[in-house]
Write an enzyme that holds these catalytic residues in place. Structure first.
Site, PDB file in Angstrom:
ATOM      1  N   ASP A 102       0.759  -1.147  -0.042  1.00 17.99           N
ATOM      2  CA  ASP A 102      -0.045   0.033  -0.097  1.00 17.99           C
ATOM      3  C   ASP A 102       0.856   1.338  -0.133  1.00 17.99           C
ATOM      4  O   ASP A 102       1.471   1.594   0.780  1.00 17.99           O
ATOM      5  CB  ASP A 102      -0.946  -0.002   1.275  1.00 17.99           C
ATOM      6  CG  ASP A 102      -1.918  -1.316   1.399  1.00 17.99           C
ATOM      7  OD1 ASP A 102      -2.238  -1.764   0.214  1.00 17.99           O
ATOM      8  OD2 ASP A 102      -2.092  -1.531   2.329  1.00 17.99           O
ATOM      9  N   VAL A 103       0.682   2.175  -0.930  1.00 16.78           N
ATOM     10  CA  VAL A 103       1.613   3.237  -1.085  1.00 16.78           C
ATOM     11  C   VAL A 103       0.859   4.562  -1.128  1.00 16.78           C
ATOM     12  O   VAL A 103      -0.285   4.720  -1.687  1.00 16.78           O
ATOM     13  CB  VAL A 103       2.302   3.179  -2.679  1.00 16.78           C
ATOM     14  CG1 VAL A 103       3.119   4.405  -2.780  1.00 16.78           C
ATOM     15  CG2 VAL A 103       3.078   1.751  -2.594  1.00 16.78           C
TER      16      VAL A 103
END
Length: 251
Positions: free
Chosen positions: A130-131
């Protein structure tokens, strides 16, 4: 040329389906088993279920709801949500799921993916990241449903995941998730070009044109979709739906 896979990515909270926006506020969608029945009728090829609060709250996996889902589902299934051990993975596969999705606990236990991949094969493990962009525009990875920042570089981490034995990589843009604004092309492109494993783009898809764009501008092998398959349209009510086969073939 293989058809691009379009995978409904469905979010679990306890025994309900929900949909979030940028990993924050969420709306109730419905019963997961009833939703599976609709996707069966729509002849969806694959489903992904993520219990998004399980790691954050350190909750045990709800094997009961997973069993109910698997008993109803006609298509291949993947599950992610606080999978801590090979034994957890064994129970999930015994229930009838084909893949496990590992995110937060890969940081907590670097050997976890390696152990599962060695036992079940690399095709059974999806690595997930998750960025999110910082205030200054830098990209950072987060675990525990966007609550814990990880300081290792993204490209270094995805290489570690690849070496550990993932068969696919799920890339989620927190900034785009639930936004209906389209995938983060630059993010997906930069990461997908650095790994050899198939990449699943996630976060922001609002229509079939967004899927076409990510397919044409990057080398993704699959697109995860959320809002567009659980709502009628942006700002409108719940409606479980899926693009018609002809539109997917044209991708």
């Amino acid at each position: 040329m293989l058809r691009t896979r379009v995978i409904p990515c469905l979010l679990l909270k306890n025994e309900s389906l929900i949909k979030t926006v940028k990993f924050k506020e969420y709306n109730y969608i419905g019963d997961p088993v009833n939703t599976v029945r609709i996707f069966n009728e729509l002849e969806v090829d694959e489903l992904m279920f993520l219990d998004i609060f399980a790691s954050k709250e350190n909750r045990s996996i709800n094997f009961k709801i997973l069993k109910d889902i698997a008993n109803e589902c006609f298509m291949p299934l993947s599950y992610g949500g606080n999978i801590k051990s090979l034994e957890d993975a064994k129970r999930i596969f015994e229930i009838g799921f084909e893949k496990v999705v590992i995110n937060s606990n890969a940081f907590n236990n670097p050997k976890l993916i390696e152990e599962i991949a060695r036992y079940f094969g690399v095709q059974s493990v999806v690595g997930s990241i998750d960025v999110k962009k910082t205030f200054f525009g830098h990209l950072k990875m987060y675990s525990c449903h966007g609550r814990k920042k990880q300081n290792i570089s993204i490209l270094e981490w995805v290489k570690q995941l690849e070496n550990a034995g993932i068969g696919e990589l799920l890339i989620t843009s927190i900034d785009r998730e639930g936004s209906w604004e389209g995938y983060d092309i630059d993010l997906i492109k930069s990461i997908s070009e650095s790994v050899q494993v198939p990449v699943i783009a996630n976060g922001g898809c609002g229509n079939i044109e967004h899927i076409k764009e990510i397919v044409h501008k990057t080398n993704v092998s699959a697109c995860a979709v959320g809002s567009m398959v659980v709502y009628q349209k942006k700002g409108m009510g719940v409606l479980i739906n899926f693009p018609i086969a002809e539109d997917i073939v044209k991708l």
